[in-house]
Design a protein around this motif. Structure first.
Motif, PDB file in Angstrom:
ATOM      1  N   SER A 151       0.842  -1.200   0.000  1.00 19.93           N
ATOM      2  CA  SER A 151       0.000   0.000   0.000  1.00 19.93           C
ATOM      3  C   SER A 151       0.875   1.246   0.000  1.00 19.93           C
ATOM      4  O   SER A 151       1.981   1.245   0.553  1.00 19.93           O
ATOM      5  CB  SER A 151      -0.942   0.021   1.211  1.00 19.93           C
ATOM      6  OG  SER A 151      -0.215   0.124   2.415  1.00 19.93           O
ATOM      7  N   ALA A 152       0.384   2.288  -0.645  1.00 19.79           N
ATOM      8  CA  ALA A 152       1.003   3.611  -0.646  1.00 19.79           C
ATOM      9  C   ALA A 152      -0.011   4.585  -0.080  1.00 19.79           C
ATOM     10  O   ALA A 152      -1.119   4.710  -0.605  1.00 19.79           O
ATOM     11  CB  ALA A 152       1.416   4.016  -2.064  1.00 19.79           C
ATOM     12  N   ARG A 153       0.362   5.288   1.002  1.00 22.16           N
ATOM     13  CA  ARG A 153      -0.574   6.158   1.699  1.00 22.16           C
ATOM     14  C   ARG A 153       0.101   7.493   2.034  1.00 22.16           C
ATOM     15  O   ARG A 153       1.270   7.713   1.731  1.00 22.16           O
ATOM     16  CB  ARG A 153      -1.065   5.493   2.982  1.00 22.16           C
ATOM     17  CG  ARG A 153      -1.864   4.202   2.756  1.00 22.16           C
ATOM     18  CD  ARG A 153      -3.194   4.492   2.077  1.00 22.16           C
ATOM     19  NE  ARG A 153      -4.043   3.317   2.008  1.00 22.16           N
ATOM     20  CZ  ARG A 153      -4.046   2.444   1.000  1.00 22.16           C
ATOM     21  NH1 ARG A 153      -3.226   2.628  -0.025  1.00 22.16           N
ATOM     22  NH2 ARG A 153      -4.883   1.415   0.994  1.00 22.16           N
ATOM     23  N   GLU A 154      -0.661   8.385   2.671  1.00 24.66           N
ATOM     24  CA  GLU A 154      -0.197   9.727   3.035  1.00 24.66           C
ATOM     25  C   GLU A 154       0.368  10.421   1.789  1.00 24.66           C
ATOM     26  O   GLU A 154       1.494  10.906   1.771  1.00 24.66           O
ATOM     27  CB  GLU A 154       0.824   9.656   4.166  1.00 24.66           C
ATOM     28  CG  GLU A 154       0.271   9.052   5.442  1.00 24.66           C
ATOM     29  CD  GLU A 154       1.287   8.950   6.569  1.00 24.66           C
ATOM     30  OE1 GLU A 154       2.349   9.603   6.482  1.00 24.66           O
ATOM     31  OE2 GLU A 154       1.016   8.200   7.531  1.00 24.66           O
ATOM     32  N   ILE A 155      -0.465  10.477   0.768  1.00 24.30           N
ATOM     33  CA  ILE A 155      -0.057  10.975  -0.546  1.00 24.30           C
ATOM     34  C   ILE A 155      -0.382  12.455  -0.655  1.00 24.30           C
ATOM     35  O   ILE A 155      -1.504  12.887  -0.368  1.00 24.30           O
ATOM     36  CB  ILE A 155      -0.775  10.179  -1.650  1.00 24.30           C
ATOM     37  CG1 ILE A 155      -0.364   8.706  -1.584  1.00 24.30           C
ATOM     38  CG2 ILE A 155      -0.481  10.770  -3.020  1.00 24.30           C
ATOM     39  CD1 ILE A 155      -1.211   7.791  -2.441  1.00 24.30           C
ATOM     40  N   GLU A 156       0.600  13.230  -1.064  1.00 26.35           N
ATOM     41  CA  GLU A 156       0.394  14.658  -1.301  1.00 26.35           C
ATOM     42  C   GLU A 156       1.393  15.144  -2.341  1.00 26.35           C
ATOM     43  O   GLU A 156       2.356  14.450  -2.677  1.00 26.35           O
ATOM     44  CB  GLU A 156       0.579  15.451   0.001  1.00 26.35           C
ATOM     45  CG  GLU A 156       1.990  15.391   0.569  1.00 26.35           C
ATOM     46  CD  GLU A 156       2.153  16.232   1.821  1.00 26.35           C
ATOM     47  OE1 GLU A 156       1.151  16.792   2.286  1.00 26.35           O
ATOM     48  OE2 GLU A 156       3.294  16.332   2.307  1.00 26.35           O
ATOM     49  N   GLU A 157       1.147  16.344  -2.861  1.00 33.10           N
ATOM     50  CA  GLU A 157       2.063  16.936  -3.829  1.00 33.10           C
ATOM     51  C   GLU A 157       3.183  17.678  -3.109  1.00 33.10           C
ATOM     52  O   GLU A 157       2.933  18.468  -2.210  1.00 33.10           O
ATOM     53  CB  GLU A 157       1.318  17.889  -4.756  1.00 33.10           C
ATOM     54  CG  GLU A 157       0.516  17.178  -5.835  1.00 33.10           C
ATOM     55  CD  GLU A 157      -0.063  18.164  -6.832  1.00 33.10           C
ATOM     56  OE1 GLU A 157       0.375  18.176  -7.996  1.00 33.10           O
ATOM     57  OE2 GLU A 157      -0.954  18.936  -6.420  1.00 33.10           O
ATOM     58  N   VAL A 158       4.403  17.419  -3.511  1.00 25.23           N
ATOM     59  CA  VAL A 158       5.583  18.133  -3.037  1.00 25.23           C
ATOM     60  C   VAL A 158       6.275  18.709  -4.259  1.00 25.23           C
ATOM     61  O   VAL A 158       6.728  17.965  -5.131  1.00 25.23           O
ATOM     62  CB  VAL A 158       6.541  17.205  -2.267  1.00 25.23           C
ATOM     63  CG1 VAL A 158       7.784  17.973  -1.823  1.00 25.23           C
ATOM     64  CG2 VAL A 158       5.840  16.567  -1.070  1.00 25.23           C
ATOM     65  N   ASP A 159       6.331  20.035  -4.344  1.00 24.93           N
ATOM     66  CA  ASP A 159       6.920  20.697  -5.514  1.00 24.93           C
ATOM     67  C   ASP A 159       6.274  20.209  -6.808  1.00 24.93           C
ATOM     68  O   ASP A 159       6.948  20.012  -7.827  1.00 24.93           O
ATOM     69  CB  ASP A 159       8.430  20.474  -5.563  1.00 24.93           C
ATOM     70  CG  ASP A 159       9.150  21.093  -4.378  1.00 24.93           C
ATOM     71  OD1 ASP A 159       8.648  22.112  -3.858  1.00 24.93           O
ATOM     72  OD2 ASP A 159      10.197  20.559  -3.962  1.00 24.93           O
ATOM     73  N   GLY A 160       4.953  20.013  -6.761  1.00 30.11           N
ATOM     74  CA  GLY A 160       4.230  19.583  -7.956  1.00 30.11           C
ATOM     75  C   GLY A 160       4.332  18.107  -8.253  1.00 30.11           C
ATOM     76  O   GLY A 160       3.807  17.647  -9.268  1.00 30.11           O
ATOM     77  N   ILE A 161       4.999  17.340  -7.390  1.00 32.59           N
ATOM     78  CA  ILE A 161       5.188  15.908  -7.605  1.00 32.59           C
ATOM     79  C   ILE A 161       4.404  15.137  -6.546  1.00 32.59           C
ATOM     80  O   ILE A 161       4.594  15.351  -5.347  1.00 32.59           O
ATOM     81  CB  ILE A 161       6.683  15.536  -7.545  1.00 32.59           C
ATOM     82  CG1 ILE A 161       7.447  16.254  -8.668  1.00 32.59           C
ATOM     83  CG2 ILE A 161       6.877  14.024  -7.633  1.00 32.59           C
ATOM     84  CD1 ILE A 161       8.942  16.019  -8.639  1.00 32.59           C
TER      85      ILE A 161
END
Length: 270
Positions: free
Chosen positions: A212-222
């Motif tokens: 699983s991949a969680r705690e997803i957000e954009e960092v510097d557009g990525i």
């Protein structure tokens, strides 16, 4: 796909809108090509913890620093173990080539020796974790057949595709030797082509792994997953779990190829 790839993915707003519009027309193979081709930054540096969790929920925590550098034809990545003392100084280096066999090395300071990780060893556990070397390095898209199992599921409220991955007959032996896996189910977010969930059947021992991949957000557009987890089960019971917890990440801040050599592994971080 590798764990390094899982950590990052970028998607501009316009591209996301186009992706939604095209969602109904993409084949399973085309979806996986988008996953494989996604932009993850020309370089990155991350501070992370590798958390090992036994069947009694006891944890061992290892502090890491990870670097990556993408150049034409090859993606280089190196992981340095900073703490605790029993693993401090250990490092792992990989070259993910586009058009030739991948390469990987492990440095063990107690032996003062850099050891090449052979293809036949890449199904082994990475430093006692549930991630294998092949999970970190990734595999080759052309080795697999892909089938779209569902296009109307969701993970954490985001629409996803569910895709089955099986080795092609002509690559079955190579996949077996390098991964130890017989098939996988992959859940891919439709808005940004990020794999957010996986179920992996291991060839031996009746084991199944859950990614699983969680705690997803954009960092510097990525797009960045700050928590990457792999759990190993046997006969439906959890045996062990591992988590990469990303505490800090910077993109496109370094371009030094000198970080990605066996000599640099032995010098370590100053």
């Amino acid at each position: 796909m590798s764990v390094y790839k899982f950590l990052t993915i970028t998607s501009l707003s316009l591209a996301a809108l186009l992706n939604v519009a095209q969602a109904e027309t993409l084949s399973a193979r085309e979806i996986m090509e988008r996953v494989d081709d996604r932009y993850t930054g020309d370089s990155s540096v991350s501070d992370a913890n590798l958390i090992l969790i036994d069947r009694n929920n006891r944890e061992r925590v290892r502090d890491l620093r990870l670097y990556s550098l993408e150049e034409e034809g090859v993606t280089r990545a190196v992981t340095y173990f900073l703490a605790p003392t029993d693993v401090a100084g250990t490092s792992y280096l990989s070259y993910d080539h586009d058009n030739q066999e991948d390469e990987a090395w492990l440095y063990l300071p107690a032996l003062k020796q850099v050891r090449r990780v052979a293809a036949g060893d890449r199904s082994n556990s990475f430093m006692g974790s549930d991630f294998s070397y092949s999970d970190l390095n990734g595999t080759t898209l052309e080795w697999y057949d892909y089938e779209l199992l569902s296009d109307d599921e969701s993970v954490d409220g985001h629409p996803v595709w569910k895709i089955e991955s099986r080795p092609k007959p002509e690559f079955a032996e190579q996949v077996s030797n390098e991964t130890g896996y017989e098939r996988s189910h992959l859940w891919i977010r439709k808005d940004n082509f990020m794999q957010v969930q996986g179920q992996i059947w291991v060839e031996r021992g009746g084991r199944v792994k859950y990614f699983s991949a969680r705690e997803i957000e954009e960092v510097d557009g990525i797009w960045t997953a700050h928590r990457i987890q792999m759990i190993t089960t046997r006969n439906g019971e959890r045996e062990h779990g591992s988590v990469f917890q990303i505490n800090r990440v910077e993109y496109n801040e370094h371009t030094d190829p000198g970080l990605f050599t066996t000599q640099a592994m032995q010098r370590g971080l100053n």
